[in-house]
Design an enzyme around this catalytic site. Structure first.
Site, short mmCIF file in Angstrom:
data_model
loop_
_atom_site.label_atom_id
_atom_site.label_comp_id
_atom_site.label_asym_id
_atom_site.label_seq_id
_atom_site.Cartn_x
_atom_site.Cartn_y
_atom_site.Cartn_z
N GLY A 278 40.78 24.60 -10.19
CA GLY A 278 40.25 25.79 -9.56
C GLY A 278 38.74 25.86 -9.44
N GLU A 320 42.75 20.17 -14.47
CA GLU A 320 43.37 19.64 -13.26
C GLU A 320 42.53 19.91 -12.01
OE1 GLU A 320 47.98 20.36 -14.72
OE2 GLU A 320 46.99 21.89 -13.53
N GLY A 322 41.21 19.47 -8.41
CA GLY A 322 41.63 18.81 -7.17
C GLY A 322 40.47 18.88 -6.19
N ARG A 360 42.39 26.03 6.88
CA ARG A 360 41.81 26.88 5.84
C ARG A 360 41.02 28.06 6.42
NH1 ARG A 360 38.64 25.90 2.49
NH2 ARG A 360 39.61 26.99 0.77
N TYR A 364 42.54 31.39 5.12
CA TYR A 364 41.80 32.04 4.02
C TYR A 364 40.48 32.64 4.46
CZ TYR A 364 44.76 28.60 1.56
OH TYR A 364 45.79 27.82 1.13
N CYS A 391 46.71 26.26 21.28
CA CYS A 391 46.96 27.43 22.12
C CYS A 391 47.02 28.69 21.28
CB CYS A 391 48.23 27.23 22.91
SG CYS A 391 48.03 25.90 24.08
N GLU A 392 45.90 29.04 20.71
CA GLU A 392 45.86 30.20 19.84
C GLU A 392 44.40 30.59 19.62
OE1 GLU A 392 48.67 30.01 16.73
OE2 GLU A 392 47.49 31.25 15.39
N TYR A 421 42.59 19.87 0.78
CA TYR A 421 43.42 20.88 1.46
C TYR A 421 43.22 20.92 2.97
CZ TYR A 421 43.96 22.25 -3.40
OH TYR A 421 44.21 22.23 -4.73
#
Ligand code: LLP
Length: 463
Positions: A278, A320, A322, A360, A364, A391-392, A421
């Protein structure tokens, strides 16, 4: 300065629309080392190179979009975590950030362990030769098949996430004649200061077993009573992209107090605690991440102090990370396709990727930076929104940033800090072909995950 003085896009505060951005950097050609991988540099001709290779050469050879990963930086970050935590602790790289067989081999060589959270990640780890006893298996709903494979392979630990799973893993291990080493994941009631979707230690969420109402102690009670399990410790993960160590300190304190309670009740001192991942990274120049040695020191001190107070032997700590290892080591290289100035608003820069290679921003509201990397420019900065080709209208890669106002189709731009990610959460939306990951080191570039092809897509479509 009137707006019309900047037909390609507005610059000054009095004409800028609302958004999350600060003033443009004094010189847009300067690459902030905080957000770029270690070997990224401007070359004399104004282009940008990584690992000694020019981005234009990379684009020509491997195409765009592409994730360009600085292997030297990845290894250096992995090593920095390993060194900071020393031999009395373990660093499990969280494979969900980005996993490939090359990455598994680098981690193995640099002395790290690996956290996997699916059968697919486990298969990748094992196929690249990561010793099973250096793998931790996570997940809030591991299937019977996944658990069986993990136990058969001999993974070093399974992190138990629920009461059902305690019984399930014990049963499977016993059936295989094994005693599986396990940790129990607890939620310590800390709400990390991060986006709601990625905060995980407050109680109102799917992960872990709550500490506050005695559920965690009950889980330990049940697990200790089962022959198929060897309970080696307690696990806590409080969230992601966290800069403030205070949350980790509270978590460590609460986990140690559970260890003391277990000692008092069962006469057992569990030998390990895992404080999860984290740790935040710099996506923009505004972010100030902690160094691994600061984190190791802070966590080590708090655990030692709490254990001394509780008269417990200090357990072996594991972490941990990442994002903190993979994130800063890669950038996404795109080619600009269209440039659409909107007077008084901003300029939309369309690149040849988008939300399929970086979800992301849409998911987020994540912030990224961007730079023109195929040349330098002295043109005025313009406020841009870097968008993809999907298309967005939510297909945004970089919401608010500045690029030189002479930006044109064919220019190469790069978005740094996309090593975590992005490829791992990439999709085939609009049947996009997921980009390759190209590892660069000491003047050599090699594809470690190849670009998808239309044949790949059609192979899955068996109808
Ligand atoms: N350990 C556990 C148990 C985790 O659940 C995670 C992340 C990590 C370690 C690694 O966290 P890191 O150091 O990478 O922050 N997709 C989101 C992040 C989700 C993280 C989920 N768990 C994002 O793009 O920000």
């Amino acid at each position: 300065m009137s707006r019309s003085a900047h037909p390609a896009g507005p610059r000054h505060a009095d004409v800028l629309p609302e958004g999350h951005y600060s003033a443009p950097a004094a010189d847009l050609n300067v690459l902030d080392p905080k957000v770029w991988a270690q070997t990224v540099t401007r070359t004399e001709d104004g282009s940008v190179s990584v690992g000694g290779i020019d981005v234009a050469t990379l684009a020509e050879e491997f195409g765009t979009p592409a994730y360009i990963l600085d292997e030297t930086d990845f290894r250096a970050r992995a090593r920095a975590w390993r060194t900071a935590f020393g031999h009395d602790a373990d660093v499990f790289y969280a494979g969900k950030a980005f996993l490939s067989r090359a990455v598994v081999r680098w981690l193995h060589e640099e002395g790290l362990n690996l956290d996997v959270c699916s059968g697919g990640e486990l298969a990748t780890a094992l196929s690249a030769g990561m010793p099973a006893d250096r793998i931790a298996f996570h997940g809030n709903n591991k299937s019977v098949e996944e658990i069986t494979k993990a136990v058969e392979a001999g993974v070093g630990r399974i992190v138990l996430d629920s009461f059902q799973e305690i019984v399930r893993v014990a049963h499977i291990a016993q059936g295989l004649g094994r005693r599986q080493r396990v940790q129990i994941r607890v939620t310590v009631g800390v709400e990390a200061h991060t986006h709601e979707f990625i905060a995980t230690a407050h109680e109102d969420q799917k992960f872990g077993i709550a500490l506050a109402d005695g559920q965690a102690a009950e889980a330990v009670r049940r697990a200790l009573a089962l022959d198929g399990l060897e309970v080696i410790g307690i696990h806590s993960h409080i969230g992601s992209q966290i800069f403030d160590m205070a949350g980790f300190e509270v978590a460590a304190r609460r986990v140690v107090s559970l260890l003391a309670q277990i000692r008092d009740e069962h006469g057992v001192e569990l030998p390990e605690i895992d404080l999860g991942g984290g740790l935040g990274i710099a996506y923009t120049s505004e972010d100030d991440p902690r160094e691994p040695h600061e984190i190791a020191k802070a966590l080590g001190e708090i655990v030692t102090r709490e254990c001394e107070a509780a008269k417990l032997r200090t357990p072996r700590i594991s972490v941990e990370p990442g994002r903190a290892i993979a994130g800063p080591t890669a950038f996404t290289l795109y080619e600009v396709g269209t440039v659409k100035p909107l007077e008084g608003l901003r300029t939309y820069v369309s690149v040849d990727g988008g939300m399929s290679d970086n979800i992301r921003t849409a998911l987020y509201d994540a912030e990224y930076s961007v730079a023109l990397v195929s040349r330098t420019s002295d043109a005025e900065p313009m406020l841009v929104r870097v968008v993809g080709k999907h298309c967005e209208s939510g297909d945004i890669v970089v919401k608010d940033a500045f690029l030189p106002s002479d930006l044109a189709p064919g220019d190469l731009v790069a978005v740094p800090a996309t090593g975590a990610y992005c490829r791992s959460m990439a999709s085939n939306y609009n049947h996009a072909l997921r980009p390759p990951v190209v590892a660069v080191r000491d003047g050599e570039a090699r594809v470690i995950v190849r670009r998808e092809t239309e044949e790949d897509l059609l192979r899955l479509d068996v109808g």
